[in-house]
Motif scaffolding. Structure first.
Motif, PDB file in Angstrom:
ATOM      1  N   ILE A 115     -97.417  59.201 -62.767  1.00 50.45           N
ATOM      2  CA  ILE A 115     -96.247  58.602 -63.387  1.00 50.45           C
ATOM      3  C   ILE A 115     -95.751  57.513 -62.455  1.00 50.45           C
ATOM      4  CG2 ILE A 115     -93.856  58.985 -64.077  1.00 50.45           C
ATOM      5  CD1 ILE A 115     -94.584  61.757 -64.928  1.00 50.45           C
ATOM      6  N   ASP A 116     -95.788  56.287 -62.909  1.00 45.60           N
ATOM      7  CA  ASP A 116     -95.344  55.155 -62.108  1.00 45.60           C
ATOM      8  C   ASP A 116     -93.908  54.838 -62.494  1.00 45.60           C
ATOM      9  OD1 ASP A 116     -94.838  52.853 -60.767  1.00 45.60           O
ATOM     10  OD2 ASP A 116     -96.697  51.842 -61.330  1.00 45.60           O
ATOM     11  N   VAL A 117     -92.948  55.310 -61.691  1.00 44.67           N
ATOM     12  CA  VAL A 117     -91.543  55.126 -62.039  1.00 44.67           C
ATOM     13  C   VAL A 117     -91.117  53.674 -61.925  1.00 44.67           C
ATOM     14  CG1 VAL A 117     -90.875  57.469 -61.437  1.00 44.67           C
ATOM     15  CG2 VAL A 117     -90.834  55.681 -59.690  1.00 44.67           C
ATOM     16  N   GLY A 118     -91.944  52.810 -61.348  1.00 45.23           N
ATOM     17  CA  GLY A 118     -91.618  51.394 -61.293  1.00 45.23           C
ATOM     18  C   GLY A 118     -91.935  50.669 -62.570  1.00 45.23           C
ATOM     19  N   ARG A 119     -92.899  51.194 -63.356  1.00 48.03           N
ATOM     20  CA  ARG A 119     -93.305  50.499 -64.580  1.00 48.03           C
ATOM     21  C   ARG A 119     -93.163  51.353 -65.831  1.00 48.03           C
ATOM     22  NH1 ARG A 119     -98.955  48.164 -62.295  1.00 48.03           N
ATOM     23  NH2 ARG A 119     -99.015  50.303 -61.534  1.00 48.03           N
ATOM     24  N   GLN A 120     -92.821  52.596 -65.678  1.00 48.51           N
ATOM     25  CA  GLN A 120     -92.658  53.493 -66.819  1.00 48.51           C
ATOM     26  C   GLN A 120     -91.280  54.136 -66.769  1.00 48.51           C
ATOM     27  OE1 GLN A 120     -95.851  56.193 -66.097  1.00 48.51           O
ATOM     28  NE2 GLN A 120     -97.447  54.662 -66.386  1.00 48.51           N
ATOM     29  N   ARG A 121     -90.600  54.118 -67.897  1.00 46.89           N
ATOM     30  CA  ARG A 121     -89.285  54.740 -67.976  1.00 46.89           C
ATOM     31  C   ARG A 121     -89.428  56.256 -67.891  1.00 46.89           C
ATOM     32  NH1 ARG A 121     -84.728  53.212 -71.123  1.00 46.89           N
ATOM     33  NH2 ARG A 121     -86.003  51.707 -72.250  1.00 46.89           N
ATOM     34  N   ILE A 122     -88.468  56.889 -67.246  1.00 50.45           N
ATOM     35  CA  ILE A 122     -88.388  58.344 -67.251  1.00 50.45           C
ATOM     36  C   ILE A 122     -87.098  58.726 -67.953  1.00 50.45           C
ATOM     37  CG2 ILE A 122     -88.050  60.393 -65.836  1.00 50.45           C
ATOM     38  CD1 ILE A 122     -89.941  59.341 -63.838  1.00 50.45           C
ATOM     39  N   THR A 123     -87.215  59.475 -69.033  1.00 50.40           N
ATOM     40  CA  THR A 123     -86.055  59.924 -69.792  1.00 50.40           C
ATOM     41  C   THR A 123     -85.990  61.441 -69.735  1.00 50.40           C
ATOM     42  OG1 THR A 123     -86.186  58.032 -71.299  1.00 50.40           O
ATOM     43  CG2 THR A 123     -84.899  59.921 -72.032  1.00 50.40           C
ATOM     44  N   SER A 132     -91.515  50.576 -74.954  1.00 53.36           N
ATOM     45  CA  SER A 132     -91.916  50.557 -73.544  1.00 53.36           C
ATOM     46  C   SER A 132     -92.570  51.882 -73.168  1.00 53.36           C
ATOM     47  CB  SER A 132     -90.699  50.329 -72.647  1.00 53.36           C
ATOM     48  OG  SER A 132     -90.058  49.113 -72.969  1.00 53.36           O
ATOM     49  N   PRO A 133     -93.524  51.849 -72.234  1.00 52.77           N
ATOM     50  CA  PRO A 133     -94.111  53.111 -71.752  1.00 52.77           C
ATOM     51  C   PRO A 133     -93.030  54.031 -71.201  1.00 52.77           C
ATOM     52  CG  PRO A 133     -95.375  51.218 -70.985  1.00 52.77           C
ATOM     53  CD  PRO A 133     -94.129  50.670 -71.586  1.00 52.77           C
ATOM     54  N   THR A 134     -92.989  55.254 -71.698  1.00 50.67           N
ATOM     55  CA  THR A 134     -91.903  56.171 -71.370  1.00 50.67           C
ATOM     56  C   THR A 134     -92.448  57.577 -71.173  1.00 50.67           C
ATOM     57  OG1 THR A 134     -90.375  54.876 -72.727  1.00 50.67           O
ATOM     58  CG2 THR A 134     -89.676  57.093 -72.125  1.00 50.67           C
ATOM     59  N   TRP A 135     -91.952  58.238 -70.136  1.00 58.30           N
ATOM     60  CA  TRP A 135     -92.220  59.654 -69.947  1.00 58.30           C
ATOM     61  C   TRP A 135     -90.960  60.424 -70.301  1.00 58.30           C
ATOM     62  CZ3 TRP A 135     -96.613  62.199 -69.263  1.00 58.30           C
ATOM     63  CH2 TRP A 135     -97.727  61.498 -68.815  1.00 58.30           C
ATOM     64  N   GLY A 160     -85.397  53.273 -79.675  1.00 54.01           N
ATOM     65  CA  GLY A 160     -85.159  53.440 -78.251  1.00 54.01           C
ATOM     66  C   GLY A 160     -85.595  54.815 -77.786  1.00 54.01           C
ATOM     67  N   LEU A 161     -85.953  54.908 -76.502  1.00 52.96           N
ATOM     68  CA  LEU A 161     -86.381  56.181 -75.924  1.00 52.96           C
ATOM     69  C   LEU A 161     -85.673  56.452 -74.606  1.00 52.96           C
ATOM     70  CD1 LEU A 161     -90.234  56.251 -76.599  1.00 52.96           C
ATOM     71  CD2 LEU A 161     -88.455  57.590 -77.724  1.00 52.96           C
ATOM     72  N   GLY A 162     -84.502  55.867 -74.420  1.00 52.45           N
ATOM     73  CA  GLY A 162     -83.730  56.123 -73.223  1.00 52.45           C
ATOM     74  C   GLY A 162     -82.889  57.374 -73.364  1.00 52.45           C
ATOM     75  N   ALA A 217     -93.878  67.693 -70.038  1.00 47.05           N
ATOM     76  CA  ALA A 217     -93.501  66.295 -70.203  1.00 47.05           C
ATOM     77  C   ALA A 217     -94.394  65.631 -71.253  1.00 47.05           C
ATOM     78  CB  ALA A 217     -93.603  65.557 -68.879  1.00 47.05           C
ATOM     79  N   LEU A 218     -93.855  64.634 -71.906  1.00 48.20           N
ATOM     80  CA  LEU A 218     -94.561  63.947 -72.982  1.00 48.20           C
ATOM     81  C   LEU A 218     -94.551  62.457 -72.703  1.00 48.20           C
ATOM     82  CD1 LEU A 218     -95.869  64.166 -75.828  1.00 48.20           C
ATOM     83  CD2 LEU A 218     -93.565  63.884 -76.765  1.00 48.20           C
ATOM     84  N   GLY A 219     -95.708  61.817 -72.725  1.00 49.82           N
ATOM     85  CA  GLY A 219     -95.798  60.383 -72.489  1.00 49.82           C
ATOM     86  C   GLY A 219     -95.921  59.620 -73.791  1.00 49.82           C
ATOM     87  N   HIS A 220     -95.183  58.516 -73.902  1.00 45.79           N
ATOM     88  CA  HIS A 220     -95.244  57.671 -75.090  1.00 45.79           C
ATOM     89  C   HIS A 220     -95.731  56.283 -74.691  1.00 45.79           C
ATOM     90  CE1 HIS A 220     -94.277  55.871 -78.937  1.00 45.79           C
ATOM     91  NE2 HIS A 220     -93.551  54.962 -78.322  1.00 45.79           N
ATOM     92  N   ALA A 221     -96.810  55.825 -75.330  1.00 49.81           N
ATOM     93  CA  ALA A 221     -97.408  54.520 -75.050  1.00 49.81           C
ATOM     94  C   ALA A 221     -97.803  54.395 -73.584  1.00 49.81           C
ATOM     95  CB  ALA A 221     -96.461  53.381 -75.446  1.00 49.81           C
TER      96      ALA A 221
END
Length: 450
Positions: free
Chosen positions: A275-283, A221-224, A196-198, A263-267
């Motif tokens: 950064i599309d906050v509708g399709r990419q998680r922001i943690t 999931s794509p995550t920032w 998990g990356l939440g 910031a670091l992006g994963h996948a």
């Protein structure tokens, strides 16, 4: 604290004496979300009662909560009432603050503690639902009562959600849920994989990084992964400011600001410049960005399968692990009657689309709800009930402000709800009286415990 509040025995006595014939609204849960909704209802002349399974109100932050949360999980729930958010070890003080707030807001006789709602049977035709209510210890016969409106504020953190991991039965190490990350001595010198990356995953990582021999994170999931502050401003505030100022270039400017702050992006598509906050998680995590960027804590793709001490990932790579920590959330509570749990899009993120009079509050937003969201939801629910709004009226009121195209987040009972963008403005506009004051109470308050 519980001595000051009524219990199921008082509820049963009130029903037998006819005292509980008047309330139209039942709120399930007396945490910060339930109490915020009740307070808003009282200000509009409505008549709610609250049912709390624990011996004390307070929800997530109550002493000995009925949830699987670990004590130092960072949540904004306490901020939904005019209370200070507690730190680790301060639950008792927060509980006392809750009691003071309950008394000041006139809720003391309306919260029935040690009272559990076993089942909710909603009606398709008449508003509301039948509630099967029992004492928490099941020592007395349950009660069946009908309410015109039922608000579920029971929270999401009760039953840990464990994923199905291929080969788990052959794994020689331990597979745990994040709620079991309590005694850090169990992880000293271990090879630990966090799934998990939440926010929970990064909080667990920060705790385990100093003690584990090796720590890895796996995300599907794509995550920032972003810092808490952007140019000295909390990221949620900075995001709102960017969105209001640069409506058309908001995503790209957010990407630039986050990139400047490490910031670091994963996948995430490396060619993307937004950064599309509708399709990419922001943690949000300050403590783990450095170890992740340096490679001291490797980021891996989705976990595929395990065998003995070996873990395979979706890209074919492997690692060795002694412990797998699943930061995979919690299951919805099965409280609706059988046959009622059909996925539905909530109207305005608060009203069930199929059952009139069935409301929901207190659910988190996609990447971490701002603290006032349950108070805003409670205000919207109270206003809609007071105005007699049905589905169409509520949908019309929120349509200009809620973006239903955003990715959905899971709510209790399997229903889907869009994110909560625009709630602050929408609720303030929808619920403000022309005079700037709320309607007075319709009648003198009833002492339901008397």
């Amino acid at each position: 604290m519980s001595a000051a509040l009524p219990t199921f025995a008082d509820l049963a006595a009130g029903v037998a004496g006819g005292v509980l014939s008047r309330p139209r609204i039942a709120i399930i849960g007396a945490g910060s979300s339930g109490m915020a909704a009740a307070a808003e209802m009282l200000q509009r002349g409505l008549d709610p009662v609250l049912f709390e399974a624990r011996a004390e109100p307070g929800g997530l932050w109550g002493k000995d909560p009925l949830s699987a949360l670990y004590p130092d999980l960072v949540q904004g729930a306490a901020g939904q009432l005019p209370l200070s958010q507690p730190g680790p070890g301060s639950w008792a003080a927060y509980t006392e603050q809750c009691l003071d707030t309950i008394k000041r807001q006139g809720l003391a006789s309306r919260i029935f503690t040690s009272t559990k709602v076993l089942c909710v049977t909603p009606s398709l035709h008449d508003a509301g639902a039948d509630l099967l209510i029992a004492s928490a210890d099941r020592a007395a016969a349950p009660l069946l009562r009908h309410f015109e409106h039922v608000v579920y504020a029971g929270g999401l953190y009760h039953t840990p959600q464990m994923p199905a991991i291929a080969g788990a039965e052959r794994f020689a190490g331990r597979i745990l849920h994040s709620s079991d990350v309590r005694d850090l001595s169990r992880f000293v010198g271990q090879q630990v994989l966090i799934v998990g990356l939440g926010h929970t995953a990064l909080a667990c990582a920060a705790k385990l990084f100093p003690v584990a021999q090796q720590l890895l994170l796996s995300g599907r999931s794509p995550t920032w992964l972003v810092p808490r502050l952007l140019h000295g401003t909390p990221i949620d505030v900075a995001m709102r400011a960017l969105k209001e100022t640069f409506r058309h270039s908001y995503q790209a400017r957010l990407w630039d600001a986050c990139r400047e702050h490490g910031a670091l992006g994963h996948a995430v598509d490396p060619s993307s410049h937004e950064i599309d906050v509708g399709r990419q998680r922001i943690t949000v995590s300050d403590s783990m960005l450095g170890p992740l960027r340096s490679g001291m804590v490797p980021l891996r793709p989705a976990l595929a399968q395990v065998d003995q001490r070996t873990v395979w990932f979706a890209d074919g790579s492997t690692c060795q692990a002694d412990v797998i920590v699943c930061c995979t959330g919690y299951q919805s509570q099965a409280i609706l009657a059988e046959g009622s749990e059909q996925p539905q899009q909530l109207v305005g993120n608060v009203l069930h689309a199929r059952y009139p009079g069935l409301w929901f509050t207190g659910a988190p937003a996609l990447w971490g709800s701002p603290a006032p969201i349950a108070k805003k939801q409670g205000r919207l629910i109270a206003h809609a009930i007071a105005m007699g709004w049905r589905r169409d009226e509520l949908a019309q009121a929120v349509r200009p402000y809620v973006n239903y195209d955003k990715a959905a987040t899971r709510l209790p009972f399997g229903f889907e709800a869009a994110d909560f963008n625009g709630y602050a403005h929408m609720v303030d506009q929808a619920s403000a009286e022309p005079s700037g004051e709320h309607a007075p109470l319709a009648d003198d308050p009833v002492d339901y415990a008397g």
